[in-house]
Write a protein that holds these residues in place. Structure first.
Motif, PDB file in Angstrom:
ATOM      1  N   UNK A 111     -14.435   5.803 -32.635  1.00  0.00           N
ATOM      2  CA  UNK A 111     -14.979   4.595 -32.425  1.00  0.00           C
ATOM      3  C   UNK A 111     -14.365   5.145 -31.207  1.00  0.00           C
ATOM      4  N   UNK A 112     -14.872   5.103 -30.381  1.00  0.00           N
ATOM      5  CA  UNK A 112     -13.608   5.130 -28.484  1.00  0.00           C
ATOM      6  C   UNK A 112     -13.768   7.066 -27.916  1.00  0.00           C
ATOM      7  N   UNK A 113     -12.537   7.056 -27.047  1.00  0.00           N
ATOM      8  CA  UNK A 113     -13.285   8.468 -26.911  1.00  0.00           C
ATOM      9  C   UNK A 113     -11.792   9.888 -27.548  1.00  0.00           C
ATOM     10  N   UNK A 114     -12.716  10.938 -27.250  1.00  0.00           N
ATOM     11  CA  UNK A 114     -10.997  11.769 -27.850  1.00  0.00           C
ATOM     12  C   UNK A 114     -10.479  12.191 -27.943  1.00  0.00           C
ATOM     13  N   UNK A 115      -9.595  11.686 -27.888  1.00  0.00           N
ATOM     14  CA  UNK A 115      -7.796  12.204 -27.305  1.00  0.00           C
ATOM     15  C   UNK A 115      -7.648  11.546 -26.289  1.00  0.00           C
ATOM     16  N   UNK A 116      -8.058  10.903 -25.778  1.00  0.00           N
ATOM     17  CA  UNK A 116      -8.426  10.623 -24.127  1.00  0.00           C
ATOM     18  C   UNK A 116      -8.012   9.008 -23.764  1.00  0.00           C
ATOM     19  N   UNK A 117      -7.002   8.758 -22.856  1.00  0.00           N
ATOM     20  CA  UNK A 117      -6.721   8.150 -23.068  1.00  0.00           C
ATOM     21  C   UNK A 117      -7.675   6.357 -22.134  1.00  0.00           C
ATOM     22  N   UNK A 118      -8.368   5.467 -23.044  1.00  0.00           N
ATOM     23  CA  UNK A 118      -9.652   5.074 -22.937  1.00  0.00           C
ATOM     24  C   UNK A 118      -9.465   3.153 -22.986  1.00  0.00           C
ATOM     25  N   UNK A 119      -8.220   2.654 -21.911  1.00  0.00           N
ATOM     26  CA  UNK A 119      -8.047   1.518 -21.958  1.00  0.00           C
ATOM     27  C   UNK A 119      -9.464  -0.193 -21.301  1.00  0.00           C
ATOM     28  N   UNK A 120      -8.590  -0.792 -21.639  1.00  0.00           N
ATOM     29  CA  UNK A 120      -9.950  -2.101 -21.059  1.00  0.00           C
ATOM     30  C   UNK A 120      -9.236  -3.280 -20.987  1.00  0.00           C
TER      31      UNK A 120
END
Length: 763
Positions: free
Chosen positions: A446-455
């Protein structure tokens, strides 16, 4: 699922369901503008060539033409998610037939088409390379000079867990196999489209069918050298994305023409452009080697993946990294060695497609896993039982898994197709129609790989006790906004139907990384939950003052705040809101969430790439015609561990849609490409599954676990719904007729060829 939730776990329909079903929903192409300009793009004439000269004078002189763009008109004529290697408009070279060379805007589409024919481009044809293995050999034409890896290798991802060599030394049996997957189009009914309109004062508004409006705006502003404050992106209703609406494609042209002419501009891909110019799914060539003990325990697995990136990287590094991490499958394997290579060629551009690299390896590791079980003489279900991941296990990057429902999914999927009696359904060996059942398992992050992906989210209680939720999460048809209102409702007690959603808009809503990577429920939901929790505290404080008690003594129910243990002492949320506003206090809060991730070590792959993983098992029953190779999927049973299902109705819909998409991927969808040219760039020659291809019995079930990092234990479901379908069908075909399919898609011709290799059926 933990009991006691008011709104989470309940089946709420989407507010826009009736409008969508009636065909009354408006998309970008439904927007009407005065003095609208229509845009068209000139594509490359060769898969690899040097541009000597571009002459646009005749096109610019054509009546009705508002302008022509070439590379000289783009302020920063290069972009890319990982590497800045892709030109907006080709300057010195074209590297595939989809490369844009010039763009035209005119009063009518027909005039724009005529202008394209008047543009003269002189080329020097260069040697082209179409095979990724050949592209890595010495002497191959180099597509991009100066990369850190040699010979057209765009990216190399390594995963190393323990010593694979010693694992193989300790193994009793070693099994190897080769697998390949095809180019695959998203198949969205709505093509790429955008409209741009300049506003008085210099503001530019863009309506786009996009999955990630904020990052999309960032890309656009960088290439156009515009401040973000001057560009407003409004995501219109999306007529299908599936990963294809990630990137800027024609939007820079629409924006530049709008700014130059002061008129609104619309660009829309043709169906052919969807195939030749937008991204498609990476084809993989995969080699597996697995070492096992006689008792079925996997000791080591080695994988080599070669991915055809086409001429540019796009999202290929991210997709390949996901593939590498998950190439071993959802199994406990102490020794892992993975090499994944992304290779430049002059084939069509590949990028993000639903399943994002894991779809390809899911097919390969599940067919290979069955081959290993066959070599051991072991039941495939029992083999998976022995090796399946459990809660608390450590996966390939060194992360501990906090919630794993895989075994439950496997058992229930197998039971749904009568696994224990599977040999009784096959039919006579000499008969024409034979039946078989097959199984496949899956792991997906779930989510980006090792990459900041805030919401982030903003929630306000209105004066009458209703709510307004601002979220940067785009709803691309998956029902994300309904899920987010349920999470907000759970925190505040406001009924979901009484919460209005202000959806993604770069001028109006907080930031979000986009409806990608199956991240919205988990990451966007955590942001909404955080905002809701703060609003809840404000509601309780106001209600405590109104009821003359302490907030700790209060509980929020459905539209009420009551004193615990005193049912008669309560107030409505309407009364609380009115009381608060009369005192000059607003009830509103922002919430944000970003997973705590760390980069992967370049040599070992160790790191914390995700918050959590989802799991699934699909089981299929097929009927195969032994004479023609034709087959039908009679039953498909899909069991998915999604954590807590916030809205079971929407989760089931995602599983149903994704698994039918998996049938298309596994059985029929294939882009045929010869020397860089797509030979079937249309739906007449590219087959998509219809209702007639859906299984006669389609069972979708939710396996609930509780994920500590998720809102109310939720994880996600979007992308992985298609991943186990193709291998389950292929394994069922093998059970029915003894043909092992290792090359997708599974077609009657390949089944007949397999029978011939087996010496079966007198062929």
């Amino acid at each position: 699922m933990p009991m006691g939730y008011l709104f989470v776990g309940k089946r709420f329909t989407r507010p826009d369901a009736a409008v969508s079903a009636a065909g009354e929903a408006e998309y970008v192409d439904d927007l009407r503008f005065d003095r609208l300009l229509h845009g068209k793009v000139l594509r490359a004439a060769h898969p690899h060539a040097r541009i000597i000269r571009i002459d646009t004078h005749r096109a610019e002189s054509l009546p009705g033409v508002a302008g022509v763009l070439t590379h000289k008109d783009i302020p920063h004529n290069v972009y890319g998610f990982t590497f800045l290697d892709q030109p907006i408009l080709a300057s010195d070279r074209v590297r595939h037939l989809g490369d844009a060379v010039a763009a035209v805007a005119a009063d009518h589409p027909e005039i724009a088409e005529e202008a394209l024919r008047l543009i003269q481009v002189e080329y020097e044809v260069l040697p082209a390379i179409f095979d990724p293995e050949e592209a890595m050999r010495p002497g191959a034409p180099i597509l991009h000079e100066g990369h850190r890896w040699d010979r057209n290798v765009c990216f190399h991802r390594k995963i190393r867990l323990e010593d694979a060599a010693s694992g193989f030394d300790e193994s009793d049996v070693r099994v190897e196999g080769d697998y390949s997957t095809q180019w695959n189009e998203h198949g969205a009914i709505e093509p790429h489209i955008c409209a741009a309109q300049p506003e008085p004062g210099g503001k530019l508004i863009i309506w786009a069918s996009t999955q990630r409006p904020f990052l999309w705006r960032s890309d656009l502003c960088r290439v156009l050298d515009l401040p973000m404050s001057r560009v407003r992106v409004i995501p219109a209703r999306c007529g299908g994305g599936f990963g294809g609406k990630h990137e800027i494609v024609v939007e820079p042209f629409a924006a530049l023409f709008a700014l130059r002419t002061g008129r609104p501009v619309k660009f829309r891909y043709t169906r052919e452009e969807e195939f030749i110019a937008s991204t498609i799914r990476h084809p993989y060539r995969i080699h597996y080697k697995t070492g096992v003990r006689r008792d079925g325990r996997i000791l080591a697995r080695q994988v080599r993946i070669v991915s055809d990136s086409g001429p540019y990287c796009s999202w290929g590094e991210s997709a390949l990294t996901k593939a590498a991490i998950h190439a071993v499958g959802p199994y406990r394997i102490p020794s892992v060695h993975v090499d994944a290579l992304l290779v430049y060629t002059n084939n069509p551009l590949t990028g993000a497609v639903r399943g994002f690299g894991v779809t390809q390896v899911s097919f390969a590791h599940e067919v290979h896993t069955e081959e290993v079980a066959q070599e051991l003489g072991m039941d495939p279900l029992e083999f998976r039982r022995v090796n399946a991941l459990r809660t608390g296990d450590v996966y390939t990057t060194g992360m501990r898994l906090e919630s794993v429902g895989l075994l439950d999914a496997l058992e229930r999927a197998a039971a749904a197709v009568g696994w224990d009696n599977r040999n009784g359904i096959q039919g006579p060996a000499g008969g024409r129609l034979r039946r078989g059942v097959g199984l496949a398992a899956m792991i997906y992050p779930v989510g980006f790989t090792s990459f900041p992906n805030p919401s982030a989210a903003f929630l306000r209680v209105n004066e009458d006790g209703t709510g307004t939720l601002w979220t940067g999460c785009a709803d691309t048809g998956q029902g994300a906004h309904r899920v987010l209102t349920q999470i907000a409702a759970e925190e505040t007690g406001i009924h979901p139907d009484h919460i209005t959603v202000i959806g993604a808009d770069t001028d109006l809503t907080p930031f979000d990384c986009g409806a990608v990577a199956s991240r919205t429920t988990h990451i966007g939901g955590n942001a909404v939950k955080a905002a809701g929790r703060r609003v809840r505290e404000q509601l309780l404080a106001a209600a405590a003052a109104l009821l003359e008690t302490s907030p700790e003594d209060l509980a929020i129910g459905q539209g009420l705040v009551a004193v615990a243990g005193s049912p008669g002492r309560s107030v409505t949320l309407r009364e609380v809101a009115a009381f608060s506003y009369k005192r000059g206090l607003t009830i509103q809060a922002e919430g944000a969430y970003s997973p705590d991730l760390t980069p992967l070590d370049e040599e070992t792959g160790e790191g914390r790439p995700y918050d959590c993983w989802v799991f699934a098992a699909h089981a299929a029953e097929v009927e195969v015609d032994a004479e023609t190779g034709e087959f039908r999927v009679l039953k498909l049973a899909c069991f998915h561990d999604v954590g807590t299902a916030v809205n079971p109705l929407e989760v089931e819909g995602q599983i149903q849609g994704g698994s039918v998409q998996g049938i298309g991927y596994g059985m029929m969808e294939e882009i045929f490409c010869r020397e860089g040219r797509v030979e079937n760039p249309h739906f007449e020659g590219y087959l998509l599954p219809t209702s007639l291809d859906a299984p006669e019995t389609h069972q979708t079930e939710i396996v609930e676990t509780f994920e500590p990092s998720g809102p109310y234990g939720a994880k996600g479901v979007a992308e992985p719904a298609l991943n186990p379908t193709a291998p389950a069908i292929c394994n069922a075909i093998f059970h029915a007729i003894g043909v092992r399919l290792t090359d997708l898609p599974a077609t009657p011709e390949k089944i007949l060829a397999g029978r011939a290799r087996n010496g079966d059926g007198g062929l």
